[in-house]
Each structure stands twice: as structure tokens, then as C-alpha cells.
Design a protein around this motif. Structure first.
Motif, mmCIF file in Angstrom:
data_model
loop_
_atom_site.group_PDB
_atom_site.id
_atom_site.type_symbol
_atom_site.label_atom_id
_atom_site.label_comp_id
_atom_site.label_asym_id
_atom_site.label_seq_id
_atom_site.Cartn_x
_atom_site.Cartn_y
_atom_site.Cartn_z
ATOM 1 N N GLY A 184 0.823 -1.200 0.000
ATOM 2 C CA GLY A 184 0.000 0.000 0.000
ATOM 3 C C GLY A 184 0.853 1.244 0.000
ATOM 4 O O GLY A 184 2.060 1.179 -0.230
ATOM 5 N N SER A 185 0.202 2.373 0.268
ATOM 6 C CA SER A 185 0.885 3.656 0.299
ATOM 7 C C SER A 185 0.911 4.179 1.725
ATOM 8 O O SER A 185 -0.118 4.199 2.398
ATOM 9 C CB SER A 185 0.173 4.651 -0.615
ATOM 10 O OG SER A 185 0.212 4.219 -1.953
ATOM 11 N N VAL A 186 2.080 4.609 2.170
ATOM 12 C CA VAL A 186 2.234 5.163 3.511
ATOM 13 C C VAL A 186 3.155 6.364 3.445
ATOM 14 O O VAL A 186 3.907 6.537 2.478
ATOM 15 C CB VAL A 186 2.813 4.138 4.516
ATOM 16 C CG1 VAL A 186 1.855 2.995 4.720
ATOM 17 C CG2 VAL A 186 4.169 3.640 4.068
ATOM 18 N N GLN A 187 3.108 7.158 4.493
ATOM 19 C CA GLN A 187 4.029 8.290 4.585
ATOM 20 C C GLN A 187 5.337 7.844 5.220
ATOM 21 O O GLN A 187 5.398 6.836 5.934
ATOM 22 C CB GLN A 187 3.392 9.411 5.400
ATOM 23 C CG GLN A 187 2.247 10.104 4.688
ATOM 24 C CD GLN A 187 1.787 11.353 5.418
ATOM 25 O OE1 GLN A 187 1.769 11.383 6.641
ATOM 26 N NE2 GLN A 187 1.399 12.370 4.660
ATOM 27 N N SER A 188 6.357 8.611 4.969
ATOM 28 C CA SER A 188 7.668 8.338 5.559
ATOM 29 C C SER A 188 7.544 8.224 7.073
ATOM 30 O O SER A 188 6.866 9.029 7.712
ATOM 31 C CB SER A 188 8.623 9.463 5.192
ATOM 32 O OG SER A 188 9.911 9.208 5.698
ATOM 33 N N GLY A 189 8.189 7.194 7.630
ATOM 34 C CA GLY A 189 8.101 6.950 9.055
ATOM 35 C C GLY A 189 7.008 5.980 9.442
ATOM 36 O O GLY A 189 6.942 5.525 10.586
ATOM 37 N N GLY A 190 6.154 5.637 8.497
ATOM 38 C CA GLY A 190 5.045 4.738 8.765
ATOM 39 C C GLY A 190 5.451 3.279 8.755
ATOM 40 O O GLY A 190 6.620 2.937 8.573
ATOM 41 N N SER A 191 4.448 2.414 8.932
ATOM 42 C CA SER A 191 4.681 0.974 9.013
ATOM 43 C C SER A 191 3.713 0.214 8.107
ATOM 44 O O SER A 191 2.596 0.680 7.846
ATOM 45 C CB SER A 191 4.479 0.491 10.450
ATOM 46 O OG SER A 191 5.374 1.112 11.339
ATOM 47 N N LEU A 192 4.163 -0.932 7.654
ATOM 48 C CA LEU A 192 3.327 -1.856 6.887
ATOM 49 C C LEU A 192 3.777 -3.266 7.223
ATOM 50 O O LEU A 192 4.956 -3.491 7.527
ATOM 51 C CB LEU A 192 3.482 -1.658 5.384
ATOM 52 C CG LEU A 192 2.683 -0.570 4.669
ATOM 53 C CD1 LEU A 192 3.087 -0.518 3.209
ATOM 54 C CD2 LEU A 192 1.188 -0.798 4.809
ATOM 55 N N THR A 193 2.844 -4.208 7.107
ATOM 56 C CA THR A 193 3.204 -5.624 7.226
ATOM 57 C C THR A 193 2.750 -6.342 5.969
ATOM 58 O O THR A 193 1.570 -6.301 5.604
ATOM 59 C CB THR A 193 2.556 -6.266 8.456
ATOM 60 O OG1 THR A 193 3.104 -5.687 9.643
ATOM 61 C CG2 THR A 193 2.828 -7.766 8.483
ATOM 62 N N LEU A 194 3.699 -6.967 5.296
ATOM 63 C CA LEU A 194 3.402 -7.769 4.114
ATOM 64 C C LEU A 194 3.211 -9.224 4.521
ATOM 65 O O LEU A 194 3.857 -9.706 5.454
ATOM 66 C CB LEU A 194 4.548 -7.672 3.108
ATOM 67 C CG LEU A 194 4.966 -6.269 2.671
ATOM 68 C CD1 LEU A 194 6.074 -6.374 1.624
ATOM 69 C CD2 LEU A 194 3.798 -5.474 2.161
ATOM 70 N N SER A 195 2.325 -9.912 3.803
ATOM 71 C CA SER A 195 2.088 -11.331 4.033
ATOM 72 C C SER A 195 2.318 -12.099 2.753
ATOM 73 O O SER A 195 2.122 -11.574 1.654
ATOM 74 C CB SER A 195 0.647 -11.561 4.503
ATOM 75 O OG SER A 195 0.365 -10.873 5.698
ATOM 76 N N THR A 235 2.333 -19.046 6.311
ATOM 77 C CA THR A 235 2.398 -17.646 5.914
ATOM 78 C C THR A 235 3.691 -17.004 6.370
ATOM 79 O O THR A 235 4.097 -17.144 7.524
ATOM 80 C CB THR A 235 1.196 -16.871 6.477
ATOM 81 O OG1 THR A 235 -0.013 -17.468 6.011
ATOM 82 C CG2 THR A 235 1.229 -15.413 6.031
ATOM 83 N N LEU A 236 4.304 -16.286 5.454
ATOM 84 C CA LEU A 236 5.527 -15.523 5.697
ATOM 85 C C LEU A 236 5.137 -14.057 5.842
ATOM 86 O O LEU A 236 4.239 -13.586 5.152
ATOM 87 C CB LEU A 236 6.483 -15.694 4.510
ATOM 88 C CG LEU A 236 7.807 -14.946 4.550
ATOM 89 C CD1 LEU A 236 8.744 -15.589 5.567
ATOM 90 C CD2 LEU A 236 8.436 -14.928 3.163
ATOM 91 N N TYR A 237 5.827 -13.357 6.740
ATOM 92 C CA TYR A 237 5.529 -11.951 6.968
ATOM 93 C C TYR A 237 6.792 -11.098 6.829
ATOM 94 O O TYR A 237 7.905 -11.575 7.049
ATOM 95 C CB TYR A 237 4.964 -11.743 8.377
ATOM 96 C CG TYR A 237 3.689 -12.485 8.648
ATOM 97 C CD1 TYR A 237 3.700 -13.707 9.316
ATOM 98 C CD2 TYR A 237 2.463 -11.981 8.228
ATOM 99 C CE1 TYR A 237 2.525 -14.411 9.567
ATOM 100 C CE2 TYR A 237 1.274 -12.681 8.474
ATOM 101 C CZ TYR A 237 1.321 -13.879 9.142
ATOM 102 O OH TYR A 237 0.161 -14.566 9.371
ATOM 103 N N LEU A 238 6.568 -9.831 6.512
ATOM 104 C CA LEU A 238 7.640 -8.841 6.574
ATOM 105 C C LEU A 238 7.053 -7.617 7.267
ATOM 106 O O LEU A 238 6.204 -6.921 6.715
ATOM 107 C CB LEU A 238 8.169 -8.464 5.187
ATOM 108 C CG LEU A 238 9.366 -7.517 5.199
ATOM 109 C CD1 LEU A 238 10.594 -8.225 5.795
ATOM 110 C CD2 LEU A 238 9.684 -7.014 3.789
ATOM 111 N N HIS A 239 7.513 -7.385 8.493
ATOM 112 C CA HIS A 239 7.055 -6.236 9.260
ATOM 113 C C HIS A 239 8.022 -5.093 8.992
ATOM 114 O O HIS A 239 9.218 -5.201 9.272
ATOM 115 C CB HIS A 239 7.049 -6.577 10.752
ATOM 116 C CG HIS A 239 6.321 -7.843 11.075
ATOM 117 N ND1 HIS A 239 4.953 -7.911 11.227
ATOM 118 C CD2 HIS A 239 6.772 -9.112 11.250
ATOM 119 C CE1 HIS A 239 4.603 -9.162 11.496
ATOM 120 N NE2 HIS A 239 5.671 -9.914 11.513
#
Length: 135
Positions: A10-21, A77-81
Motif C-alpha cells: 500500500g501507500s504510507v508516509q515516511s516513518g510509517g509501518s506496513l506488514t506484508l504477508s 504464511t511468511l511476513y515482513l514487518h
């Protein structure tokens, strides 16, 4: 034959977080090396992080202390935090798998293992999920 499907981009601002699955189906055997790669526009695909049968992890220098790879074996399931995201993290992120039992990595000091795997090491790939980080 393993099938891998990524989600969570997705789209986030600098400093934000995402988790990919990355949901895995099929079989690559009882041992594995699973990894995340990314490819920015106009650049080569690069390894980001890996995890293997023994839960040993490794990372690219550029994501050290910001990204964490994990796996839920029960859910296949594999994740990337991803934390403290930067604009330079913008890329298509791909999940990849190999039979293992371990991933290519090297100790780089200070309890940090550097991921050494390349595209050629992984026969199974997902379709990718886009991550966009705005300034």
C-alpha cells in the motif's frame, strides 16, 4: 510445486509501518529458505530478508533494525514487518521460496546477519505487492 501469494502492500508516509504477508500453498518439502526481495523502478531486484527451517534470519544492510521477517508455520504464511519506512523503500516486494534447509547469509557483527541470497537461488516466486512511501 509451491504457490506464493503476497498481500499487504500500500501507500504510507515516511516513518510509517506496513506488514506484508505471503501465503504459501503446495509443498516445497520439509525444509525451506523463504525470503523477501524488492525491485524499484529502473533497478535490479535485491534481497531484503530471509528466514529458514531453523528460524535463522538475515537482512539487507538497508533495512537493518527497521524490518523483521517472520513465519507462521501453522498458517503457511511468511511476513515482513516494516517500520520507519523511507521513500527509498518504495518498490514491488516479492516473496520467494527455496527447498533450503538454510539460506545464504554471513555474520556481519553486532548480532547482525547479512542476507546473501540472489534471485537465482529461488525457484518459487509470488506475483509481488507494491509498497509506496511518500516523503
Amino acid at each position: 510445486q509451491a504457490q506464493l501469494v503476497e498481500s499487504g502492500g500500500g501507500s504510507v508516509q515516511s516513518g510509517g509501518s506496513l506488514t506484508l504477508s505471503c501465503a504459501a500453498s503446495g509443498s516445497i518439502g520439509g525444509t525451506f529458505c523463504m525470503a523477501w526481495f524488492r525491485q524499484a523502478l529502473g533497478k535490479e531486484r535485491e534481497g531484503v530478508a530471509s528466514i529458514d527451517t531453523y528460524a535463522a534470519t538475515s537482512y539487507a544492510d538497508s533495512v537493518k533494525d527497521r524490518f523483521t521477517i517472520s513465519i507462521d508455520a501453522a498458517k503457511n504464511t511468511l511476513y515482513l514487518h516494516m517500520n520507519s519506512l523511507k521513500p527509498e523503500d518504495t518498490a514491488m516486494y516479492y516473496c520467494a521460496a527455496d527447498r533450503g534447509p538454510s539460506c545464504s547469509r554471513a555474520y556481519a557483527g553486532d548480532n547482525f546477519y547479512r542476507f546473501l541470497g540472489s534471485e537465482a537461488d529461488f525457484p518459487y516466486w509470488g506475483q509481488g505487492t507494491q509498497v509506496t512511501v511518500s516523503p
